[in-house]
Design an enzyme around this catalytic site. Structure first.
Site, PDB file in Angstrom:
ATOM      1  N   CYS A 180      39.488  34.568  51.133  1.00  0.00           N
ATOM      2  CA  CYS A 180      38.577  33.655  51.047  1.00  0.00           C
ATOM      3  C   CYS A 180      37.127  33.472  51.505  1.00  0.00           C
ATOM      4  CB  CYS A 180      39.323  32.179  50.985  1.00  0.00           C
ATOM      5  SG  CYS A 180      41.104  32.408  50.811  1.00  0.00           S
ATOM      6  N   HIS A 316      35.777  24.183  55.114  1.00  0.00           N
ATOM      7  CA  HIS A 316      36.835  25.000  54.075  1.00  0.00           C
ATOM      8  C   HIS A 316      37.544  24.047  53.273  1.00  0.00           C
ATOM      9  CE1 HIS A 316      38.616  28.787  52.964  1.00  0.00           C
ATOM     10  NE2 HIS A 316      39.900  28.559  53.265  1.00  0.00           N
ATOM     11  N   HIS A 356      39.152  25.731  44.771  1.00  0.00           N
ATOM     12  CA  HIS A 356      39.299  26.871  45.518  1.00  0.00           C
ATOM     13  C   HIS A 356      38.712  28.178  44.782  1.00  0.00           C
ATOM     14  CE1 HIS A 356      39.676  29.488  48.579  1.00  0.00           C
ATOM     15  NE2 HIS A 356      40.772  29.031  49.426  1.00  0.00           N
TER      16      HIS A 356
END
Length: 893
Positions: A180, A316, A356
């Site tokens: 990520c 995040h 995401h």
């Protein structure tokens, strides 16, 4: 204090000068910011019809979501010089990354092919499920070459390097993979590359596509995914995350270089850090508080700021209860060490808007924060109706703002932090500062020349339309900067158009008349023609004369020199007779400063003296004296004429010529002359006497020169000085001619065009890709077919301009070869003299195609034969020769 001085000590600062993004329903940065600012939940924009297409609209636990970038099967293969087969084998993420990298460089205003420095690229992509679901089941029967092709087209190892190959990037190129945090890790590494001077510009980013695409997901209790299709970052009601497609790239440059080069600086990276959690966490996939604390503190230390200076954190923020709780704990620990203030730092996560996006998540969050700094607006945090308990203590430095807020910062520049934490423990944090506000620079010109080019007529048309809309309300400064950006920062293609904007006139557009590629319509460099004036009068220079500094300096020098040579005997002569010659010489110097080199010069009447000066044969003094005396003798009579004739002859007899640097064509109707003949004083004496007897040659040469661009060294037909207020029209005519020169393929020195003027690169509409289907379908029936892997679409038809010289197949062998080539190369029709490599072939594809041909024609040709015989006509001869005598063909058995 000036901005330059304010920033001069910040040698470690990195400027962000280019942006591009792609998300579900979003393909521009402006549309992305509009969605963020309005609090739009992009991932929720799904219709029941879309869900029904996925076949799961009525199934239990199925959550509808808009997580797909549409039309990923389409790609402009021809633009990036892929054939359809190659493009169909490529991981769509690689294609998406390539497109966004191109758009980011265009946003920055740079063409790698014309940039002097080193441009590198760091980027990462998600797992390649296209290969798993669509390609691997069809690999049987394709051979080793196809497997190698598939690896190059699909593996993560080749995402950034293939983009660098297609874009022509020669700096450091790495494929960065840390799950990520990949794309933000790429930004950190790119900053290090710039600061160590391993590169001068860096493209960095990431791309994620979920394949096969669906319109939602199945919810499972105690899983990572949201229970209701909403990602609620830092909210007490959060139940999980939501994965989505996305891609983005940014272009980075050392701040001092960006400031010097006139780049648009969107934001400034003050510092960044990367680390890993190591073993101090519950498991490999679990986040760790200590690792996040350390990376944030280190980034702040490198940036030279403390927590109290930060007024926004782009977190995040995945929406998972555990992940958000750990991130909040780390943030509070860092800020508590430096300040006791509360509610001064806004907190947000773009994942609540767009989901995401995996390896692209960091770059998406970075772009959101860059836009917030640029617009000085704190974006709203959506789905934050019940903030996390950690934010509700009354002592937290953080707050969630439900609506957009003005980002006020009365005592200092605005600063923000961006976090991205990867599965596996690689943490990245970047500190951003708002960019300096640079003063706009007024343009010296009242008309601006905009140049456009594309790979096709349709692409040119669409590009022109988008640019016209963008510039419909542009200021004069933006028009000038747009012209500069298009001239110096865009790759040039064969289909071209130029537009003249400014001075209150309607935009005027011209396109190249022929559709051939390259420079086929122009047989040579332009010919410069210096005509004889039909009428001339005393000049009264207005403000127009200073618009082009190179012209102005040369003109003033010429007129002053003429005044010194002729004295006060005839005060009108320097202005009246010298003006046309001074203008022509000055125009030549202007064109020369723009990099337009002539194939030769030719002069008519008094224009011959200016032409001889331009070629290096005559000095400026001699050209002015002889030319002015020539004109004066022609326009006077009696005793006055005899004075000018005598002066002319005396100067001609003592003439000292120099070597010609440019060929000088003889006057109209005369035979070619060499250096010795041009240097003969008798020629120059006779030239005046013939003109007095027969009149000067004033006929133009445009109609006498075919297939050659001719530039006339004059403002108008008569070389009459422009009247006051007509200067804009005068220079507009010159710029129009420069546009014609560029249309015909002559290179222009745009740096010379802008000497003495400081212009900026600005963000303009991106190139309009012409995408076609490049896709291998996932078909269960193909698993055991043993058929060669081929893309689903029919071969792309070549455009008319690509069919020049087409020759159809004449024999059965040639017809069969055409069929095979069209299948593998994905284009049609293919002529028997078309070159394999020019059609998009390569050595890897050649191995597979060679095996297919040998099997189909029952021949045993060496691969080297195929590589040497690069056309169907030549290959057919080799096949027929082998059938006649197998031992005669090189590479036989």
């Amino acid at each position: 204090m000036s901005l330059e001085n304010e920033y001069e000590d910040h040698k470690a600062d990195i400027a962000i000068i280019g942006l591009s993004i792609r998300l579900p329903g979003i393909d521009t940065v402006s549309r992305f910011w509009e969605a963020v600012l309005s609090g739009e939940e992009v991932v929720a924009n799904v219709s029941p019809q879309d869900a029904a297409e996925g076949g799961a609209a009525e199934k239990p636990n199925f959550i509808r979501a808009n997580t797909n970038i549409r039309n990923i099967e389409n790609f402009d293969a021809a633009f990036f010089n892929f054939n359809i087969r190659e493009a169909s084998l490529m991981d769509p993420q690689h294609r998406l990354l390539l497109e966004t990298a191109w758009e980011a460089l265009e946003s920055a205003g740079y063409d790698p092919g014309s940039y002097d420095g080193l441009i590198g690229m760091y980027a990462g992509v998600y797992a390649n499920y296209y290969q798993m679901f669509n390609l691997l089941p069809l690999i049987y029967g394709n051979g080793t070459a196809s497997e190698l092709q598939m690896q190059i087209a699909s593996e993560k190892d080749h995402a950034a390097t293939m983009a660098a190959y297609k874009l022509g990037l020669t700096g450091p190129v790495l494929n960065v993979q840390s799950a990520c945090s990949s794309s933000l890790a790429a930004v950190h590494l790119a900053c290090e590359s710039l600061l160590t001077y391993s590169s001068d510009m860096m493209v960095c980013g990431g791309a994620t596509l979920g394949i096969p695409q669906s319109h939602g997901y199945y919810y499972q209790d105690n899983g990572l995914l949201s229970a209701d299709g909403h990602l609620r970052a830092f909210d007490a009601q959060a139940t999980g995350t939501l994965y989505s497609d996305g891609a983005g790239c940014v272009v980075l440059k050392r701040f001092s270089d960006a400031l010097e080069d006139g780049d648009t600086i969107h934001a400034v990276i003050k510092g960044s850090a990367v680390n890993n959690d190591g073993a101090l966490k519950a498991g490999y996939t679990a986040p760790a508080v200590q690792g996040q604390i350390q990376v944030i503190e280190r980034a702040q230390m490198i940036a030279g700021v403390n927590a109290e200076d930060i007024s926004y954190i782009e977190a995040h923020g995945t929406g998972t209860p555990l992940g958000d709780a750990i991130e909040l704990e780390a943030l509070h620990e860092v800020f508590a060490r430096h300040t006791g203030r509360s509610a001064f730092c806004a907190l947000g996560s773009v994942k609540a808007n767009v989901g995401h996006t995996g390896p692209a998540a960091g770059i998406v969050g970075l772009i959101k924060t860059v836009m917030a700094l640029r617009e000085r607006t704190l974006p709203p945090a959506i789905h934050a109706d019940s903030p996390h308990d950690r934010l509700m203590t009354g002592h937290s430095p953080f707050y969630l703002n439900p609506v957009p807020l003005e980002w006020s910062s009365p005592n200092q520049r605005r600063l923000a932090g961006v976090s991205s934490f990867g599965l596996g423990g690689t943490n990245v944090h970047v500190i951003l500062q708002e960019a300096p506000v640079l003063r706009e620079s007024p343009s010296l010109r009242r008309s601006n020349l905009l140049v456009l080019s594309a790979k096709s007529k349709e692409g040119l048309k669409r590009q022109k339309e988008s640019l016209q809309q963008f510039l419909s309300s542009a200021s004069e400064e933006l028009l000038a900067d747009a012209a500069y950006t298009l001239q110096t920062g865009r790759k040039q293609f064969e289909h071209r158009a130029v537009g003249l904007y400014g001075s209150g006139d309607e935009p005027e557009w011209m396109e190249r008349e022929n559709d051939t590629k390259g420079n086929q319509g122009l047989t040579s460099l332009p010919l410069f023609h210096f005509p004889h004036p039909v009428n001339f009068a005393a000049a009264e220079p207005g403000d127009w004369i200073t618009e082009e500094p190179v012209f102005y300096r040369s003109y003033v020098q010429s007129m002053e020199l003429a005044g010194q040579m002729f004295g006060r005997g005839d005060p009108a002569l320097p202005d009246r007779a010298t003006y046309p010659i001074a203008v022509q010489i000055s125009l030549f110097k202007l064109w020369d400063s723009w990099g337009i080199q002539p194939s030769g010069c030719q002069g008519s009447g008094s224009g011959l003296f200016a032409a001889a000066c331009a070629c290096g044969l005559l000095t400026l003094e001699d050209a002015l004296y002889l030319g002015s005396s020539y004109l004066a003798a022609l326009t006077t009579a009696g005793q006055e004429r005899s004075v000018y004739v005598r002066n002319y002859r005396q100067r001609a007899v003592s003439l000292k010529t120099g070597p010609m640097k440019i060929p000088l064509a003889a006057p109209l109707g005369g035979k070619p002359m060499n250096q010795t003949e041009w240097s003969d004083s008798h020629f120059w004496t006779t030239y005046l006497m013939d003109a007095l007897e027969e009149g000067p040659s004033i006929q133009g040469i445009v109609n006498n020169v075919k297939d050659r661009l001719v530039l006339e060294m004059r403002f108008d037909e008569d070389l009459v000085p422009p009247a006051e207020g007509q200067g804009a029209t005068v220079w507009r005519n010159v710029y129009r001619l420069l546009g014609k020169v560029w249309l015909e393929g002559c290179p222009v020195n745009w740096k010379g065009y802008y000497q003495g003027e400081r212009r900026r690169r600005v963000e303009l509409p991106a190139y309009p890709f012409e995408r076609t289907r490049c896709w291998v379908e996932r078909e269960a029936s193909a698993l055991d077919s043993g058929e060669p892997l081929t893309p689903t679409p029919e071969p792309v038809s070549l455009r008319p301009e690509q069919l020049i010289g087409y020759t159809a197949p004449r024999t059965k062998v040639e017809q069969d070869l055409v069929e095979v080539w069209e299948l593998y190369l994905g284009v049609a029709p293919i002529g028997i003299n078309d070159n394999y490599y020019e059609l998009g072939g390569n050595s890897l594809l050649a191995a597979s195609l060679h095996a297919h041909i040998c099997e189909r024609f029952c021949v045993t040709l060496g691969l080297e034969v195929f590589l040497e015989q690069q056309t169907i006509a030549r290959l057919a001869k080799s096949i027929e020769s082998w059938k006649f005598d197998p031992t005669s063909t090189k590479g036989g058995h």
